[in-house]
Enzyme design. Structure first.
Site, short mmCIF file in Angstrom:
data_model
loop_
_atom_site.label_atom_id
_atom_site.label_comp_id
_atom_site.label_asym_id
_atom_site.label_seq_id
_atom_site.Cartn_x
_atom_site.Cartn_y
_atom_site.Cartn_z
N ILE A 219 89.97 1.50 -99.50
CA ILE A 219 89.37 2.06 -100.72
C ILE A 219 90.06 3.18 -101.33
O ILE A 219 90.00 3.28 -102.40
CB ILE A 219 87.74 2.56 -100.16
CG1 ILE A 219 87.12 1.48 -99.65
CG2 ILE A 219 87.04 3.41 -101.32
CD1 ILE A 219 85.79 1.68 -98.99
N ALA A 289 89.30 10.12 -97.06
CA ALA A 289 89.80 9.72 -95.72
C ALA A 289 88.55 9.75 -95.00
O ALA A 289 87.69 10.68 -94.92
CB ALA A 289 90.88 10.77 -95.48
N LYS A 295 80.97 4.50 -80.28
CA LYS A 295 80.33 4.34 -78.99
C LYS A 295 79.14 4.62 -78.97
O LYS A 295 78.40 5.57 -79.65
CB LYS A 295 81.18 5.51 -77.94
CG LYS A 295 82.78 5.38 -77.79
CD LYS A 295 82.75 4.43 -76.40
CE LYS A 295 84.15 4.13 -76.24
NZ LYS A 295 84.43 2.83 -75.31
N LEU A 297 75.85 6.74 -77.88
CA LEU A 297 75.95 8.05 -77.69
C LEU A 297 75.95 8.56 -76.21
O LEU A 297 76.84 9.61 -75.74
CB LEU A 297 74.44 8.91 -78.21
CG LEU A 297 74.38 10.11 -78.14
CD1 LEU A 297 75.68 10.95 -79.01
CD2 LEU A 297 73.41 10.84 -78.65
N ALA A 298 75.54 7.79 -75.30
CA ALA A 298 75.69 8.04 -73.79
C ALA A 298 76.99 7.81 -73.36
O ALA A 298 77.52 8.40 -72.16
CB ALA A 298 74.68 6.97 -72.99
N TYR A 353 79.78 9.26 -86.58
CA TYR A 353 79.92 8.71 -87.87
C TYR A 353 78.78 9.08 -88.97
O TYR A 353 79.00 9.52 -89.92
CB TYR A 353 80.29 7.14 -87.79
CG TYR A 353 80.99 6.65 -89.34
CD1 TYR A 353 82.33 6.99 -89.67
CD2 TYR A 353 80.09 5.93 -90.02
CE1 TYR A 353 82.83 6.46 -90.81
CE2 TYR A 353 80.82 5.35 -91.10
CZ TYR A 353 81.72 5.57 -91.69
OH TYR A 353 82.48 4.95 -92.73
N LYS A 357 78.53 11.17 -92.17
CA LYS A 357 78.17 10.81 -93.38
C LYS A 357 76.95 11.07 -94.09
O LYS A 357 76.90 11.22 -95.32
CB LYS A 357 78.32 9.33 -93.59
CG LYS A 357 79.74 8.41 -93.11
CD LYS A 357 81.07 8.94 -94.02
CE LYS A 357 82.11 8.34 -93.58
NZ LYS A 357 83.17 8.77 -94.64
N THR A 388 88.05 -4.16 -95.77
CA THR A 388 89.10 -3.11 -95.89
C THR A 388 89.86 -3.22 -94.22
O THR A 388 88.95 -3.93 -93.39
CB THR A 388 89.00 -1.65 -95.78
OG1 THR A 388 87.97 -1.24 -94.60
CG2 THR A 388 88.21 -1.66 -97.31
P1 NAD Z 1 90.53 2.56 -93.91
O1 NAD Z 1 90.57 2.91 -92.48
O2 NAD Z 1 90.75 1.36 -94.41
O3 NAD Z 1 91.33 3.85 -94.64
C1 NAD Z 1 91.17 4.96 -94.38
C2 NAD Z 1 92.49 5.96 -94.65
O4 NAD Z 1 92.22 7.33 -94.24
C3 NAD Z 1 93.82 5.51 -94.05
O5 NAD Z 1 94.97 5.24 -94.73
C4 NAD Z 1 93.98 6.59 -92.89
O6 NAD Z 1 95.31 6.83 -92.42
C5 NAD Z 1 93.32 8.02 -93.95
N1 NAD Z 1 93.10 9.04 -92.99
C6 NAD Z 1 92.32 8.85 -91.78
N2 NAD Z 1 92.38 10.25 -91.21
C7 NAD Z 1 92.80 11.08 -92.08
C8 NAD Z 1 93.27 12.41 -92.08
N3 NAD Z 1 92.90 13.18 -90.87
N4 NAD Z 1 93.98 12.86 -93.11
C9 NAD Z 1 94.36 12.11 -93.95
N5 NAD Z 1 94.26 10.83 -94.18
C10 NAD Z 1 93.54 10.46 -93.32
O7 NAD Z 1 89.03 2.77 -94.62
P2 NAD Z 1 88.28 2.54 -95.79
O8 NAD Z 1 87.52 1.23 -95.21
O9 NAD Z 1 89.09 2.33 -96.76
O10 NAD Z 1 87.25 3.66 -95.96
C11 NAD Z 1 87.60 4.72 -96.88
C12 NAD Z 1 86.52 5.77 -96.86
O11 NAD Z 1 84.97 4.86 -96.87
C13 NAD Z 1 86.10 6.34 -95.23
O12 NAD Z 1 85.46 7.45 -95.37
C14 NAD Z 1 85.09 5.39 -94.88
O13 NAD Z 1 84.19 6.15 -93.87
C15 NAD Z 1 84.17 4.95 -95.92
N6 NAD Z 1 83.47 3.93 -95.67
C16 NAD Z 1 84.05 2.32 -95.68
C17 NAD Z 1 83.20 1.35 -95.47
C18 NAD Z 1 84.15 0.06 -95.36
O14 NAD Z 1 83.17 -1.01 -95.34
N7 NAD Z 1 85.32 -0.13 -95.42
C19 NAD Z 1 81.92 1.38 -95.51
C20 NAD Z 1 81.24 2.60 -95.58
C21 NAD Z 1 81.91 3.71 -95.75
#
Ligand code: NAD
Length: 447
Positions: A219, A289, A295, A297-298, A353, A357, A388
Protein backbone atom coordinates in the site's frame (compact mmCIF):
# COMPACT_ATOMS: atom_id res chain seq x y z
CA UNK A 1 -1.16 -13.32 -4.94
CA UNK A 2 -3.36 -13.99 -8.00
CA UNK A 3 -7.10 -14.34 -7.39
CA UNK A 4 -7.96 -17.53 -9.31
CA UNK A 5 -11.71 -17.31 -8.67
CA UNK A 6 -11.82 -13.77 -10.09
CA UNK A 7 -10.15 -15.05 -13.25
CA UNK A 8 -12.38 -18.13 -13.60
CA UNK A 9 -15.60 -16.18 -12.91
CA UNK A 10 -14.72 -13.74 -15.69
CA UNK A 11 -13.67 -16.35 -18.26
CA UNK A 12 -16.48 -17.44 -20.61
CA UNK A 13 -15.24 -21.04 -20.55
CA UNK A 14 -15.46 -21.40 -16.75
CA UNK A 15 -18.04 -18.80 -15.64
CA UNK A 16 -20.99 -21.23 -15.99
CA UNK A 17 -19.30 -23.87 -13.85
CA UNK A 18 -18.46 -21.35 -11.13
CA UNK A 19 -22.12 -20.31 -10.99
CA UNK A 20 -23.32 -23.94 -10.92
CA UNK A 21 -21.00 -24.69 -8.00
CA UNK A 22 -22.60 -21.79 -6.13
CA UNK A 23 -19.25 -20.04 -5.71
CA UNK A 24 -19.06 -16.24 -5.51
CA UNK A 25 -18.76 -14.59 -8.91
CA UNK A 26 -16.73 -11.42 -8.42
CA UNK A 27 -16.81 -8.95 -11.31
CA UNK A 28 -13.71 -7.22 -12.62
CA UNK A 29 -13.57 -3.86 -10.85
CA UNK A 30 -13.06 -0.60 -12.74
CA UNK A 31 -10.02 1.45 -11.78
CA UNK A 32 -8.68 4.78 -12.96
CA UNK A 33 -5.15 5.23 -14.23
CA UNK A 34 -2.84 8.16 -13.61
CA UNK A 35 -3.84 11.45 -12.04
CA UNK A 36 -7.24 13.15 -11.82
CA UNK A 37 -7.87 15.20 -14.94
CA UNK A 38 -10.27 18.11 -15.35
CA UNK A 39 -13.19 15.82 -16.18
CA UNK A 40 -12.89 12.71 -13.97
CA UNK A 41 -16.57 11.79 -14.48
CA UNK A 42 -16.48 12.26 -18.26
CA UNK A 43 -18.89 10.01 -20.09
CA UNK A 44 -20.65 8.82 -16.93
CA UNK A 45 -24.42 8.90 -17.22
CA UNK A 46 -25.40 10.64 -13.99
CA UNK A 47 -28.74 11.24 -12.29
CA UNK A 48 -29.13 13.71 -9.46
CA UNK A 49 -32.15 13.58 -7.17
CA UNK A 50 -33.32 15.10 -3.91
CA UNK A 51 -35.89 14.77 -1.16
CA UNK A 52 -38.02 17.93 -1.35
CA UNK A 53 -36.33 20.94 0.26
CA UNK A 54 -32.78 19.57 0.05
CA UNK A 55 -29.97 22.06 0.52
CA UNK A 56 -27.26 20.18 -1.35
CA UNK A 57 -28.88 19.34 -4.66
CA UNK A 58 -27.52 22.40 -6.46
CA UNK A 59 -24.01 21.66 -5.17
CA UNK A 60 -24.34 18.06 -6.37
CA UNK A 61 -25.53 19.15 -9.82
CA UNK A 62 -22.71 21.66 -10.11
CA UNK A 63 -20.06 19.20 -8.89
CA UNK A 64 -21.19 16.54 -11.37
CA UNK A 65 -21.35 18.97 -14.29
CA UNK A 66 -17.94 20.47 -13.48
CA UNK A 67 -16.46 16.98 -13.26
CA UNK A 68 -17.64 16.35 -16.82
CA UNK A 69 -20.51 13.95 -16.06
CA UNK A 70 -23.30 13.48 -18.58
CA UNK A 71 -26.19 14.61 -16.36
CA UNK A 72 -29.62 13.39 -17.47
CA UNK A 73 -33.06 13.98 -15.99
CA UNK A 74 -34.19 10.44 -16.81
CA UNK A 75 -32.66 7.38 -18.43
CA UNK A 76 -33.38 6.98 -22.13
CA UNK A 77 -34.44 3.65 -23.61
CA UNK A 78 -31.55 1.19 -23.22
CA UNK A 79 -29.42 3.63 -21.21
CA UNK A 80 -27.96 2.60 -17.84
CA UNK A 81 -26.87 4.77 -14.93
CA UNK A 82 -23.20 5.09 -14.01
CA UNK A 83 -23.55 7.52 -11.11
CA UNK A 84 -26.50 8.27 -8.84
CA UNK A 85 -26.27 11.31 -6.54
CA UNK A 86 -29.04 11.95 -4.03
CA UNK A 87 -29.59 14.82 -1.63
CA UNK A 88 -31.37 13.55 1.50
CA UNK A 89 -30.44 16.55 3.68
CA UNK A 90 -34.10 17.50 4.07
CA UNK A 91 -35.14 14.11 5.49
CA UNK A 92 -36.24 14.99 9.03
CA UNK A 93 -39.10 12.56 9.74
CA UNK A 94 -39.68 8.85 9.03
CA UNK A 95 -42.06 9.59 6.12
CA UNK A 96 -39.37 11.66 4.39
CA UNK A 97 -37.25 8.54 3.97
CA UNK A 98 -39.65 7.27 1.31
CA UNK A 99 -37.87 9.67 -1.05
CA UNK A 100 -34.86 7.34 -0.94
CA UNK A 101 -36.99 4.42 -2.03
CA UNK A 102 -38.70 6.56 -4.65
CA UNK A 103 -35.43 7.66 -6.26
CA UNK A 104 -33.36 4.49 -6.08
CA UNK A 105 -35.74 1.53 -6.40
CA UNK A 106 -36.79 2.18 -10.02
CA UNK A 107 -33.20 2.76 -11.17
CA UNK A 108 -31.41 -0.22 -9.67
CA UNK A 109 -32.26 -2.63 -12.50
CA UNK A 110 -30.62 -0.15 -14.85
CA UNK A 111 -27.47 0.38 -12.87
CA UNK A 112 -24.27 -0.08 -14.88
CA UNK A 113 -21.51 -2.40 -13.73
CA UNK A 114 -19.11 -0.54 -11.43
CA UNK A 115 -21.76 2.15 -10.86
CA UNK A 116 -21.33 4.68 -8.05
CA UNK A 117 -23.88 5.97 -5.56
CA UNK A 118 -23.39 8.97 -3.26
CA UNK A 119 -26.09 10.02 -0.82
CA UNK A 120 -25.88 13.25 1.18
CA UNK A 121 -27.56 13.57 4.56
CA UNK A 122 -27.63 16.07 7.40
CA UNK A 123 -25.25 15.33 10.29
CA UNK A 124 -27.39 13.80 13.08
CA UNK A 125 -25.18 15.37 15.73
CA UNK A 126 -26.19 18.82 14.42
CA UNK A 127 -29.94 18.12 14.77
CA UNK A 128 -31.60 19.00 18.08
CA UNK A 129 -34.82 17.06 17.46
CA UNK A 130 -34.30 13.35 18.33
CA UNK A 131 -36.59 12.14 15.53
CA UNK A 132 -34.81 14.30 12.97
CA UNK A 133 -31.44 13.04 14.24
CA UNK A 134 -32.64 9.43 14.10
CA UNK A 135 -33.98 9.92 10.59
CA UNK A 136 -30.62 11.26 9.41
CA UNK A 137 -28.84 8.36 11.11
CA UNK A 138 -31.17 5.90 9.37
CA UNK A 139 -29.77 6.97 6.02
CA UNK A 140 -26.43 5.41 6.98
CA UNK A 141 -28.16 2.03 7.27
CA UNK A 142 -29.77 2.56 3.88
CA UNK A 143 -26.43 3.29 2.22
CA UNK A 144 -24.70 0.30 3.82
CA UNK A 145 -27.48 -2.10 2.84
CA UNK A 146 -27.66 -0.68 -0.68
CA UNK A 147 -23.88 -1.09 -0.99
CA UNK A 148 -24.23 -4.76 -0.08
CA UNK A 149 -26.93 -5.23 -2.75
CA UNK A 150 -25.16 -3.48 -5.60
CA UNK A 151 -21.69 -4.83 -4.76
CA UNK A 152 -22.47 -7.91 -6.83
CA UNK A 153 -22.19 -5.66 -9.88
CA UNK A 154 -18.93 -4.10 -8.70
CA UNK A 155 -20.85 -0.97 -7.66
CA UNK A 156 -20.23 1.05 -4.50
CA UNK A 157 -22.41 3.35 -2.35
CA UNK A 158 -21.25 5.97 0.14
CA UNK A 159 -22.67 8.70 2.36
CA UNK A 160 -21.62 12.32 2.81
CA UNK A 161 -22.72 13.70 6.16
CA UNK A 162 -22.96 17.43 5.77
CA UNK A 163 -22.44 19.99 8.52
CA UNK A 164 -24.20 23.35 7.97
CA UNK A 165 -22.51 25.39 5.26
CA UNK A 166 -20.34 22.51 3.99
CA UNK A 167 -22.04 22.15 0.58
CA UNK A 168 -18.95 23.40 -1.28
CA UNK A 169 -16.95 20.44 0.08
CA UNK A 170 -19.02 18.10 -2.07
CA UNK A 171 -17.03 19.00 -5.19
CA UNK A 172 -14.01 16.91 -4.24
CA UNK A 173 -16.07 14.05 -2.81
CA UNK A 174 -18.21 13.74 -5.94
CA UNK A 175 -15.04 13.38 -8.02
CA UNK A 176 -13.86 10.57 -5.75
CA UNK A 177 -17.08 8.75 -4.79
CA UNK A 178 -18.90 9.40 -8.08
CA UNK A 179 -16.25 7.90 -10.34
CA UNK A 180 -13.94 4.96 -10.89
CA UNK A 181 -11.45 5.82 -8.14
CA UNK A 182 -13.85 4.71 -5.42
CA UNK A 183 -13.30 1.07 -6.36
CA UNK A 184 -13.04 -0.58 -2.95
CA UNK A 185 -14.61 2.03 -0.67
CA UNK A 186 -18.26 1.28 -0.02
CA UNK A 187 -20.80 1.74 2.75
CA UNK A 188 -18.67 4.51 4.25
CA UNK A 189 -19.50 7.83 5.87
CA UNK A 190 -17.54 10.99 5.05
CA UNK A 191 -18.21 13.86 7.47
CA UNK A 192 -17.87 17.19 5.70
CA UNK A 193 -17.52 20.46 7.54
CA UNK A 194 -17.29 23.99 6.26
CA UNK A 195 -13.70 25.06 5.45
CA UNK A 196 -12.05 27.26 2.87
CA UNK A 197 -10.93 24.93 0.10
CA UNK A 198 -9.69 25.42 -3.45
CA UNK A 199 -11.85 24.00 -6.22
CA UNK A 200 -10.68 20.55 -7.25
CA UNK A 201 -8.31 20.54 -10.20
CA UNK A 202 -5.78 18.36 -11.96
CA UNK A 203 -2.37 17.84 -10.30
CA UNK A 204 -3.37 19.62 -7.10
CA UNK A 205 -0.28 18.40 -5.26
CA UNK A 206 2.18 20.09 -7.60
CA UNK A 207 4.82 21.84 -5.49
CA UNK A 208 3.89 19.85 -2.37
CA UNK A 209 6.09 17.47 -0.43
CA UNK A 210 4.73 14.15 0.81
CA UNK A 211 6.24 11.61 3.19
CA UNK A 212 5.09 8.00 2.97
CA UNK A 213 6.41 5.51 5.54
CA UNK A 214 6.65 1.85 4.57
CA UNK A 215 6.90 2.93 0.93
CA UNK A 216 9.04 0.04 -0.31
CA UNK A 217 6.09 -2.17 -1.23
CA UNK A 218 2.36 -2.84 -0.91
CA UNK A 219 0.00 0.00 0.00
CA UNK A 220 2.89 2.37 0.76
CA UNK A 221 4.44 1.96 -2.70
CA UNK A 222 1.05 2.46 -4.35
CA UNK A 223 0.45 5.58 -2.25
CA UNK A 224 3.83 7.05 -3.15
CA UNK A 225 2.94 6.42 -6.78
CA UNK A 226 -0.52 8.05 -6.55
CA UNK A 227 0.72 11.12 -4.68
CA UNK A 228 3.51 11.58 -7.22
CA UNK A 229 0.97 11.30 -10.05
CA UNK A 230 -0.89 14.22 -8.48
CA UNK A 231 2.35 16.21 -8.55
CA UNK A 232 3.86 15.70 -5.09
CA UNK A 233 7.53 15.12 -4.47
CA UNK A 234 7.53 12.04 -2.26
CA UNK A 235 9.98 11.15 0.48
CA UNK A 236 9.83 7.36 0.62
CA UNK A 237 10.71 5.86 4.02
CA UNK A 238 11.41 2.23 4.87
CA UNK A 239 13.69 -0.01 6.93
CA UNK A 240 17.21 -1.06 5.93
CA UNK A 241 16.04 -4.62 5.17
CA UNK A 242 13.82 -3.19 2.40
CA UNK A 243 16.51 -0.89 0.99
CA UNK A 244 16.53 -2.22 -2.58
CA UNK A 245 12.76 -2.10 -2.98
CA UNK A 246 12.69 1.33 -1.32
CA UNK A 247 15.20 2.75 -3.78
CA UNK A 248 13.19 1.22 -6.65
CA UNK A 249 9.97 2.88 -5.46
CA UNK A 250 11.70 6.22 -4.94
CA UNK A 251 13.26 6.08 -8.41
CA UNK A 252 9.93 5.08 -10.01
CA UNK A 253 8.07 8.01 -8.46
CA UNK A 254 10.91 10.51 -8.83
CA UNK A 255 11.09 10.85 -5.05
CA UNK A 256 13.70 10.73 -2.31
CA UNK A 257 14.52 7.50 -0.45
CA UNK A 258 15.10 7.60 3.30
CA UNK A 259 16.21 4.46 5.13
CA UNK A 260 14.72 4.76 8.60
CA UNK A 261 13.17 2.48 11.19
CA UNK A 262 10.28 4.67 12.36
CA UNK A 263 10.24 2.92 15.73
CA UNK A 264 13.88 3.74 16.51
CA UNK A 265 14.16 6.19 19.42
CA UNK A 266 15.90 8.81 17.26
CA UNK A 267 13.58 8.36 14.24
CA UNK A 268 11.55 11.58 14.72
CA UNK A 269 14.74 13.64 15.00
CA UNK A 270 16.30 11.89 11.98
CA UNK A 271 13.19 12.48 9.85
CA UNK A 272 13.11 16.13 10.95
CA UNK A 273 16.74 16.64 10.05
CA UNK A 274 16.21 15.03 6.63
CA UNK A 275 13.15 17.17 5.87
CA UNK A 276 14.76 20.37 7.09
CA UNK A 277 17.75 19.81 4.87
CA UNK A 278 16.18 18.31 1.72
CA UNK A 279 12.61 19.61 1.42
CA UNK A 280 12.04 22.31 4.04
CA UNK A 281 9.15 20.41 5.56
CA UNK A 282 6.17 18.33 4.56
CA UNK A 283 2.63 18.96 3.32
CA UNK A 284 1.26 15.41 3.19
CA UNK A 285 2.31 12.91 5.84
CA UNK A 286 1.15 9.32 5.33
CA UNK A 287 1.77 6.99 8.28
CA UNK A 288 1.56 3.76 6.34
CA UNK A 289 4.30 1.52 7.81
CA UNK A 290 2.79 -1.18 9.96
CA UNK A 291 3.51 -4.71 11.13
CA UNK A 292 1.56 -7.73 12.30
CA UNK A 293 2.88 -10.24 14.86
CA UNK A 294 -0.16 -12.45 15.34
CA UNK A 295 -0.57 -14.70 18.39
CA UNK A 296 -3.50 -15.38 20.65
CA UNK A 297 -3.13 -13.25 23.75
CA UNK A 298 -2.38 -16.25 25.98
CA UNK A 299 0.60 -17.11 23.76
CA UNK A 300 1.81 -13.59 23.10
CA UNK A 301 5.22 -12.72 24.55
CA UNK A 302 5.66 -9.13 25.82
CA UNK A 303 8.24 -8.29 23.13
CA UNK A 304 5.72 -9.18 20.39
CA UNK A 305 3.11 -6.95 21.99
CA UNK A 306 5.62 -4.12 22.36
CA UNK A 307 6.93 -4.34 18.78
CA UNK A 308 3.49 -3.90 17.25
CA UNK A 309 2.47 -1.02 19.52
CA UNK A 310 5.84 0.66 18.88
CA UNK A 311 5.66 0.64 15.06
CA UNK A 312 1.91 0.98 14.55
CA UNK A 313 1.11 3.56 17.22
CA UNK A 314 3.93 5.07 19.29
CA UNK A 315 6.11 5.94 16.29
CA UNK A 316 3.26 7.85 14.63
CA UNK A 317 2.48 10.04 17.60
CA UNK A 318 6.18 10.66 18.23
CA UNK A 319 6.83 11.72 14.62
CA UNK A 320 3.79 14.00 14.57
CA UNK A 321 4.76 15.60 17.86
CA UNK A 322 8.24 16.34 16.55
CA UNK A 323 7.13 17.71 13.16
CA UNK A 324 4.42 19.85 14.75
CA UNK A 325 6.74 21.17 17.45
CA UNK A 326 9.39 22.30 15.00
CA UNK A 327 7.00 23.64 12.35
CA UNK A 328 7.99 21.14 9.65
CA UNK A 329 4.38 20.06 9.07
CA UNK A 330 3.15 22.96 6.99
CA UNK A 331 -0.11 24.88 7.48
CA UNK A 332 -2.97 23.29 5.48
CA UNK A 333 -1.06 20.02 5.78
CA UNK A 334 -2.61 16.59 5.51
CA UNK A 335 -1.96 13.64 7.82
CA UNK A 336 -3.30 10.19 6.97
CA UNK A 337 -2.90 7.16 9.24
CA UNK A 338 -3.29 3.59 8.04
CA UNK A 339 -5.59 1.89 10.52
CA UNK A 340 -7.36 -1.43 9.76
CA UNK A 341 -10.76 -3.10 9.93
CA UNK A 342 -9.10 -5.09 12.73
CA UNK A 343 -9.01 -1.81 14.62
CA UNK A 344 -12.72 -1.31 13.96
CA UNK A 345 -14.00 -4.82 14.65
CA UNK A 346 -11.13 -6.70 16.38
CA UNK A 347 -9.67 -9.90 14.98
CA UNK A 348 -8.66 -13.32 16.34
CA UNK A 349 -4.95 -13.47 17.17
CA UNK A 350 -4.52 -9.73 16.76
CA UNK A 351 -5.04 -8.15 20.19
CA UNK A 352 -1.80 -6.21 19.76
CA UNK A 353 -2.52 -5.14 16.17
CA UNK A 354 -6.20 -4.31 16.80
CA UNK A 355 -5.21 -2.21 19.83
CA UNK A 356 -2.68 -0.24 17.80
CA UNK A 357 -5.06 0.28 14.87
CA UNK A 358 -8.03 1.24 17.09
CA UNK A 359 -5.73 3.71 18.84
CA UNK A 360 -5.19 5.44 15.49
CA UNK A 361 -8.95 5.84 15.06
CA UNK A 362 -9.03 7.59 18.42
CA UNK A 363 -5.92 9.57 17.56
CA UNK A 364 -7.29 11.15 14.38
CA UNK A 365 -10.58 11.99 16.10
CA UNK A 366 -8.77 13.65 19.02
CA UNK A 367 -6.16 15.46 16.91
CA UNK A 368 -8.52 16.82 14.25
CA UNK A 369 -9.95 19.74 16.28
CA UNK A 370 -6.49 20.58 17.64
CA UNK A 371 -5.02 20.91 14.15
CA UNK A 372 -7.99 22.69 12.58
CA UNK A 373 -6.79 26.21 13.40
CA UNK A 374 -3.78 25.67 11.13
CA UNK A 375 -5.92 24.19 8.36
CA UNK A 376 -4.31 20.78 8.88
CA UNK A 377 -6.56 17.75 8.47
CA UNK A 378 -5.95 14.29 9.89
CA UNK A 379 -7.86 11.17 8.87
CA UNK A 380 -7.51 7.42 9.03
CA UNK A 381 -7.95 4.82 6.33
CA UNK A 382 -8.95 1.36 7.51
CA UNK A 383 -8.20 -1.24 4.82
CA UNK A 384 -9.97 -4.58 4.79
CA UNK A 385 -8.41 -7.43 2.80
CA UNK A 386 -5.89 -5.94 0.37
CA UNK A 387 -3.69 -8.06 -1.90
CA UNK A 388 -0.20 -7.28 -0.55
CA UNK A 389 2.80 -9.23 0.77
CA UNK A 390 1.27 -8.79 4.25
CA UNK A 391 -1.91 -10.72 3.33
CA UNK A 392 -0.05 -13.19 1.08
CA UNK A 393 1.37 -14.65 4.30
CA UNK A 394 -2.10 -15.54 5.66
CA UNK A 395 -2.88 -19.31 5.51
CA UNK A 396 -4.90 -20.28 2.39
CA UNK A 397 -8.36 -20.89 3.88
CA UNK A 398 -8.26 -17.78 6.06
CA UNK A 399 -7.02 -15.81 3.06
CA UNK A 400 -9.94 -17.03 0.95
CA UNK A 401 -12.40 -16.07 3.69
CA UNK A 402 -10.85 -12.61 3.99
CA UNK A 403 -11.04 -12.11 0.24
CA UNK A 404 -14.63 -13.20 -0.26
CA UNK A 405 -16.49 -11.93 2.80
CA UNK A 406 -17.23 -8.50 1.42
CA UNK A 407 -19.85 -7.07 -0.91
CA UNK A 408 -17.47 -7.23 -3.91
CA UNK A 409 -16.36 -10.86 -3.20
CA UNK A 410 -12.69 -10.06 -3.78
CA UNK A 411 -9.68 -8.44 -2.18
CA UNK A 412 -8.77 -4.85 -2.94
CA UNK A 413 -5.59 -3.72 -4.67
CA UNK A 414 -3.01 -1.46 -2.97
CA UNK A 415 -3.95 1.25 -5.45
CA UNK A 416 -7.57 1.21 -4.19
CA UNK A 417 -6.35 2.19 -0.73
CA UNK A 418 -3.95 4.73 -2.23
CA UNK A 419 -6.90 6.39 -3.98
CA UNK A 420 -8.62 7.00 -0.64
CA UNK A 421 -5.40 8.26 0.94
CA UNK A 422 -5.00 10.61 -2.03
CA UNK A 423 -8.56 11.91 -1.63
CA UNK A 424 -7.73 12.90 1.97
CA UNK A 425 -4.41 14.41 0.85
CA UNK A 426 -5.84 16.78 -1.75
CA UNK A 427 -6.22 20.51 -0.99
CA UNK A 428 -9.91 20.26 -1.98
CA UNK A 429 -10.52 17.93 1.00
CA UNK A 430 -10.02 20.74 3.53
CA UNK A 431 -13.39 20.09 5.20
CA UNK A 432 -12.74 16.39 5.85
CA UNK A 433 -10.98 15.75 9.15
CA UNK A 434 -11.16 13.31 12.04
CA UNK A 435 -12.73 10.63 9.85
CA UNK A 436 -11.94 6.94 9.74
CA UNK A 437 -13.02 5.50 6.41
CA UNK A 438 -12.70 1.84 5.50
CA UNK A 439 -11.39 0.60 2.19
CA UNK A 440 -12.79 -2.88 2.64
CA UNK A 441 -15.21 -3.54 -0.22
CA UNK A 442 -17.91 -3.33 2.46
CA UNK A 443 -16.84 -6.26 4.63
CA UNK A 444 -19.79 -8.48 5.52
CA UNK A 445 -18.67 -9.21 9.05
CA UNK A 446 -17.47 -6.92 11.81
CA UNK A 447 -18.52 -3.35 12.27
P1 NAD B 1 3.37 -4.60 3.86
O1 NAD B 1 3.85 -5.50 4.97
O2 NAD B 1 3.22 -5.17 2.52
O3 NAD B 1 4.32 -3.31 3.79
C1 NAD B 1 4.63 -2.56 4.95
C2 NAD B 1 5.91 -1.79 4.72
O4 NAD B 1 6.20 -1.11 5.95
C3 NAD B 1 7.08 -2.69 4.40
O5 NAD B 1 7.80 -2.19 3.30
C4 NAD B 1 7.90 -2.65 5.67
O6 NAD B 1 9.30 -2.84 5.45
C5 NAD B 1 7.58 -1.26 6.20
N1 NAD B 1 7.88 -1.14 7.62
C6 NAD B 1 7.56 -2.03 8.58
N2 NAD B 1 8.06 -1.62 9.77
C7 NAD B 1 8.69 -0.45 9.54
C8 NAD B 1 9.40 0.45 10.36
N3 NAD B 1 9.59 0.21 11.67
N4 NAD B 1 9.93 1.56 9.82
C9 NAD B 1 9.77 1.82 8.49
N5 NAD B 1 9.10 0.99 7.65
C10 NAD B 1 8.57 -0.14 8.17
O7 NAD B 1 2.02 -3.97 4.41
P2 NAD B 1 0.74 -3.44 3.60
O8 NAD B 1 -0.17 -4.59 3.43
O9 NAD B 1 1.15 -2.65 2.41
O10 NAD B 1 0.11 -2.51 4.72
C11 NAD B 1 0.36 -1.11 4.81
C12 NAD B 1 -0.42 -0.56 5.99
O11 NAD B 1 -1.81 -0.88 5.84
C13 NAD B 1 0.01 -1.16 7.34
O12 NAD B 1 -0.07 -0.17 8.33
C14 NAD B 1 -1.02 -2.22 7.59
O13 NAD B 1 -1.17 -2.51 8.97
C15 NAD B 1 -2.27 -1.60 6.98
N6 NAD B 1 -3.28 -2.58 6.58
C16 NAD B 1 -3.05 -3.48 5.55
C17 NAD B 1 -4.04 -4.39 5.22
C18 NAD B 1 -3.90 -5.39 4.08
O14 NAD B 1 -4.85 -6.14 3.82
N7 NAD B 1 -2.79 -5.46 3.39
C19 NAD B 1 -5.25 -4.41 5.93
C20 NAD B 1 -5.43 -3.50 6.96
C21 NAD B 1 -4.44 -2.60 7.28
Amino acid sequence: MADLLLRLANDRRSAGLIRKLGLPTPVRLARAEGAYDDAPLAGRVTLVGAAPGGLAVDALQKAAAEAGATCVAALAEGQSADTLLFDATACRAPADLAALHGFFAPKLRRLARNARVLVVSADPSELADPVAAATARGIEGFVRALGKEIGRRGATANLARLAPGAESQLAGLVRFCGGPRCTYVSGQVFRLTSAPAPAPAARQLAGKVAVVTGAARGIGAATAQRLSEEGARVVCVDVAAARDALYETAARVGGLPLVLDIAAPDAPAALSAFLREKTRGVDVLVHNAGITRDKTLANMKPDVWDAVIAVNFTAITAIDAELLANGLLHDSGRVVCLSSVSGVAGNFGQTNYATSKAALIGYVAAQAPRLAARGITINAVAPGFIETPMTARIPLMMREAGRRLNALSQGGQPRDVAELVTFFALPASAGVSGNTVRACGLALIGA
